[in-house]
Design an enzyme around this catalytic site. Structure first.
Site, mmCIF file in Angstrom:
data_model
loop_
_atom_site.group_PDB
_atom_site.id
_atom_site.type_symbol
_atom_site.label_atom_id
_atom_site.label_comp_id
_atom_site.label_asym_id
_atom_site.label_seq_id
_atom_site.Cartn_x
_atom_site.Cartn_y
_atom_site.Cartn_z
ATOM 1 N N GLU A 115 0.873 -1.194 0.000
ATOM 2 C CA GLU A 115 0.000 0.000 0.000
ATOM 3 C C GLU A 115 0.897 1.227 0.000
ATOM 4 O O GLU A 115 2.128 1.115 0.039
ATOM 5 C CB GLU A 115 -0.925 -0.020 1.226
ATOM 6 C CG GLU A 115 -1.957 -1.141 1.162
ATOM 7 C CD GLU A 115 -2.944 -1.085 2.320
ATOM 8 O OE1 GLU A 115 -3.487 -0.005 2.612
ATOM 9 O OE2 GLU A 115 -3.157 -2.135 2.934
ATOM 10 N N HIS A 231 -8.471 9.745 3.592
ATOM 11 C CA HIS A 231 -8.151 8.643 2.676
ATOM 12 C C HIS A 231 -8.380 9.139 1.254
ATOM 13 O O HIS A 231 -9.432 9.704 0.953
ATOM 14 C CB HIS A 231 -9.031 7.427 2.968
ATOM 15 C CG HIS A 231 -8.524 6.166 2.333
ATOM 16 N ND1 HIS A 231 -8.572 5.962 0.973
ATOM 17 C CD2 HIS A 231 -7.929 5.070 2.858
ATOM 18 C CE1 HIS A 231 -8.035 4.777 0.698
ATOM 19 N NE2 HIS A 231 -7.631 4.216 1.828
ATOM 20 N N ARG A 280 -0.434 8.582 2.145
ATOM 21 C CA ARG A 280 -1.785 9.135 1.964
ATOM 22 C C ARG A 280 -1.881 10.646 2.010
ATOM 23 O O ARG A 280 -2.679 11.243 1.300
ATOM 24 C CB ARG A 280 -2.650 8.617 3.103
ATOM 25 C CG ARG A 280 -3.425 7.464 2.688
ATOM 26 C CD ARG A 280 -4.168 6.891 3.817
ATOM 27 N NE ARG A 280 -4.158 5.474 3.568
ATOM 28 C CZ ARG A 280 -4.527 4.565 4.402
ATOM 29 N NH1 ARG A 280 -4.928 4.908 5.608
ATOM 30 N NH2 ARG A 280 -4.494 3.309 4.074
ATOM 31 N N HIS A 341 -10.630 9.869 7.328
ATOM 32 C CA HIS A 341 -10.417 8.430 7.487
ATOM 33 C C HIS A 341 -9.890 8.060 8.872
ATOM 34 O O HIS A 341 -10.311 7.071 9.452
ATOM 35 C CB HIS A 341 -9.436 7.964 6.413
ATOM 36 C CG HIS A 341 -9.152 6.497 6.419
ATOM 37 N ND1 HIS A 341 -10.132 5.547 6.232
ATOM 38 C CD2 HIS A 341 -7.979 5.802 6.592
ATOM 39 C CE1 HIS A 341 -9.589 4.332 6.273
ATOM 40 N NE2 HIS A 341 -8.298 4.462 6.510
ATOM 41 N N ARG A 376 -0.279 8.619 9.311
ATOM 42 C CA ARG A 376 -0.127 7.174 9.550
ATOM 43 C C ARG A 376 0.203 6.420 8.261
ATOM 44 O O ARG A 376 -0.416 6.658 7.219
ATOM 45 C CB ARG A 376 -1.415 6.614 10.149
ATOM 46 C CG ARG A 376 -1.403 5.107 10.267
ATOM 47 C CD ARG A 376 -2.606 4.589 10.977
ATOM 48 N NE ARG A 376 -3.834 4.803 10.273
ATOM 49 C CZ ARG A 376 -4.291 4.045 9.269
ATOM 50 N NH1 ARG A 376 -3.574 3.029 8.810
ATOM 51 N NH2 ARG A 376 -5.456 4.301 8.716
HETATM 52 C C1 SIN Z 1 -7.223 0.798 3.057
HETATM 53 O O1 SIN Z 1 -7.449 -0.393 2.857
HETATM 54 O O2 SIN Z 1 -6.931 1.581 2.163
HETATM 55 C C2 SIN Z 1 -7.304 1.326 4.453
HETATM 56 C C3 SIN Z 1 -6.315 0.688 5.310
HETATM 57 C C4 SIN Z 1 -5.789 1.644 6.338
HETATM 58 O O3 SIN Z 1 -6.441 2.642 6.670
HETATM 59 O O4 SIN Z 1 -4.663 1.436 6.788
#
Ligand code: SIN
Length: 499
Positions: A115, A231, A280, A341, A376
């Site tokens: 991610e 997010h 993010r 988020h 985060r």
């Molecule tokens: C996501 O799946 O994008 C959210 C996971 C997270 O907030 O760490």
């Protein structure tokens, strides 16, 4: 009035609350109060996964630490990050023994994804894109049969009960509007997020900043509330009237999806070398800029090149949800926009989850133990819940049984049946307009005046009612977000000042 005495009181039954409870020794009685039911938690909504190095070579550990610090703009507490990363493996393995079915390949090896902000694949997932649901189902099954754990659903924590600087429990109200006093030797606040302060959030509708609000009123230290993470990719559904927006996991970008602006152009290369997999804060700020420049309220996620088979298998929940909403992501662009988020800051704790008040701990999203810095890293939040939940339970397990008597002498008025919805709507409008992804001194100062006026109204007309306390928690937490945002005059991480 009902009074219950217990060894350990946990406020909240998301991953932080349940995992802490399951690690308390069975000779201690644990009472958990949860505002709705066990299905209604933010943890359950987590899609992408849980970060954690299972192959604990020094290089891998160092890399997860560095990615966490980089995503947090190095405002993190390094000792907390080291604990988070080094204690990941034992706690993830414990989740497996509790019955969590992480996804594996045909030969049984754990599948890992990537991610934003992660330099390697180290995110475990379950059910493809329903990691939170799978984890919570396993833990709930365990908690329900464990005899020392008593779960009180539809019970709202109103205020902490404390004596000088020692926590004695919580005053709460159940679904029949009956007052319940829970007196405890040790209390853990694990109430999750603050999302409903804003007009659009990935959080559950029950995420109303309850733990931050009740801690604030008890003078417990709270920090870093200026860092609200948006997010980048919530499903932009124009017909929805609800605050809660459907999350399109960052793991979709981790598997290769790209972002396009209103002109159909890929734009991330203008903002960050890591493109769609930048942390993010960077991606949300880039999307904000693109939306601003094109007078448009969304951008597009392009998954078409990933193929129907892959999308259906790897992201079954997302694929189906979008299809039902009218978008086949295998053939169509999906409108997405950033929404609130995660609250990066929260109730200040030490490395054992202990707050500034004696006998009071905080864990999960409502806590600030230093791991996240100014932003985060993706999928570190579920990890934080288990690593720090375990540490808290260890400290509590070491405490001797306490027999001290305490008379809370609490008077409660009859609740009036008001719902406070107009006030919550006004609050969300102010926060969206002036305390969102981009902030300025003038906007924050204007917002502060409005929020203080809302708080005054609430404080002048107290009401022993769930919705009153939700509104108060939201307004007082908003006040803290603004206060901390005004105090931080330069941009860093999720806090972006245009002045
Ligand atoms: C996501 O799946 O994008 C959210 C996971 C997270 O907030 O760490």
């Amino acid at each position: 009035m009902i009074t219950i005495k217990t060894d350990v009181l946990i406020i909240g039954a998301g991953l932080a609350g349940l995992y802490t409870a399951l690690n308390i020794t069975t000779d201690k009685q644990v009472d958990i109060i949860v505002k709705e039911d066990l299905n209604d938690t933010n943890s359950r909504l987590a899609q992408g996964g849980i970060a954690g190095e299972l192959d604990i070579t020094p290089k891998n550990i160092e890399s997860h630490i560095n990615d966490t610090l980089t995503a947090g703009s190095f405002l993190n507490k390094k000792a907390a990050v080291e604990l988070l990363v080094t204690e990941a493996k034992e706690n993830i393995e414990h989740l497996m023994t509790l019955g969590v079915p992480f996804d594996t390949n045909d030969t049984g090896d754990i599948l890992l994804t990537k991610e934003g902000g992660h330099s390697t694949r180290r995110v475990l997932h379950s059910g493809g894109d329903s990691t939170g649901k799978e984890i919570m189902t396993a833990l709930r099954t365990r908690a329900k049969v464990q005899k020392n754990i008593h779960i009180h659903t539809r019970t709202t924590a109103l205020d902490l009960i404390y004596d000088a600087n020692t926590c004695r429990g919580v005053q709460s109200i159940n679904q029949d509007n009956e007052s319940m006093i829970l007196l405890s030797n040790q209390t853990v606040v694990a109430t999750g997020g603050i999302g409903n302060i804003y007009g659009a959030t990935t959080n559950s509708t029950s995420a109303t900043a309850d733990g931050i609000g009740l801690s604030y009123r008890a003078n417990v230290d709270i920090r870093h509330m200026e860092f609200i993470q948006f997010h980048p990719t919530a499903f932009h559904n124009e017909v929805s009237e609800y605050r809660q927006k459907f999350l399109i996991s960052e793991a979709v970008r981790g598997e290769g999806a790209t972002l396009l602006n209103a002109d159909g152009e890929r734009f991330m290369e203008k903002y960050d070398d890591r493109l769609e997999l930048a942390p993010r804060d960077k991606v949300s700020q880039a999307i904000y800029r693109e939306m601003y420049d094109t007078w448009t309220d969304h951008v597009y996620l392009d998954c078409r090149h990933l193929g129907k088979d892959f999308l259906e298998n790897r992201f079954p929940t997302i694929y189906q949800h979008c299809l039902e909403a009218g978008y086949d992501i295998a053939t169509e662009l999906l409108p997405v926009s950033p929404v609130e988020h995660f609250s990066v800051g929260g109730i200040t704790t030490n490395l054992d989850g202990k707050t500034s008040m004696d006998r009071l701990y905080a864990c999960g999203e409502c806590a600030s133990n230093g791991v996240h810095g100014a932003n985060r890293l993706a999928s570190n939040s579920l990890l934080e819940c288990i690593v720090f939940g375990k540490r808290i339970s260890e400290r509590i397990n070491e405490q001797p049984a306490l027999e001290d008597e305490f008379d809370p002498s609490i008077n409660v008025n009859n609740p009036r049946n008001y719902n406070y919805i107009p006030m919550k709507k006004k609050l969300a409008m102010i926060m969206d307009e002036y305390v969102g992804i981009v902030r300025s001194k003038d906007g924050l100062t204007f917002a502060k005046k409005q929020i203080i006026a809302l708080e005054k109204k609430l404080l002048n007309y107290p009401n022993n009612n769930k919705y009153y306390y939700e509104a108060l928690n939201m307004v007082q937490t908003a006040k803290l977000i603004i206060k901390h945002s005004l105090a931080r005059k330069t941009s860093i991480g999720c806090h972006y000042r245009i002045d």
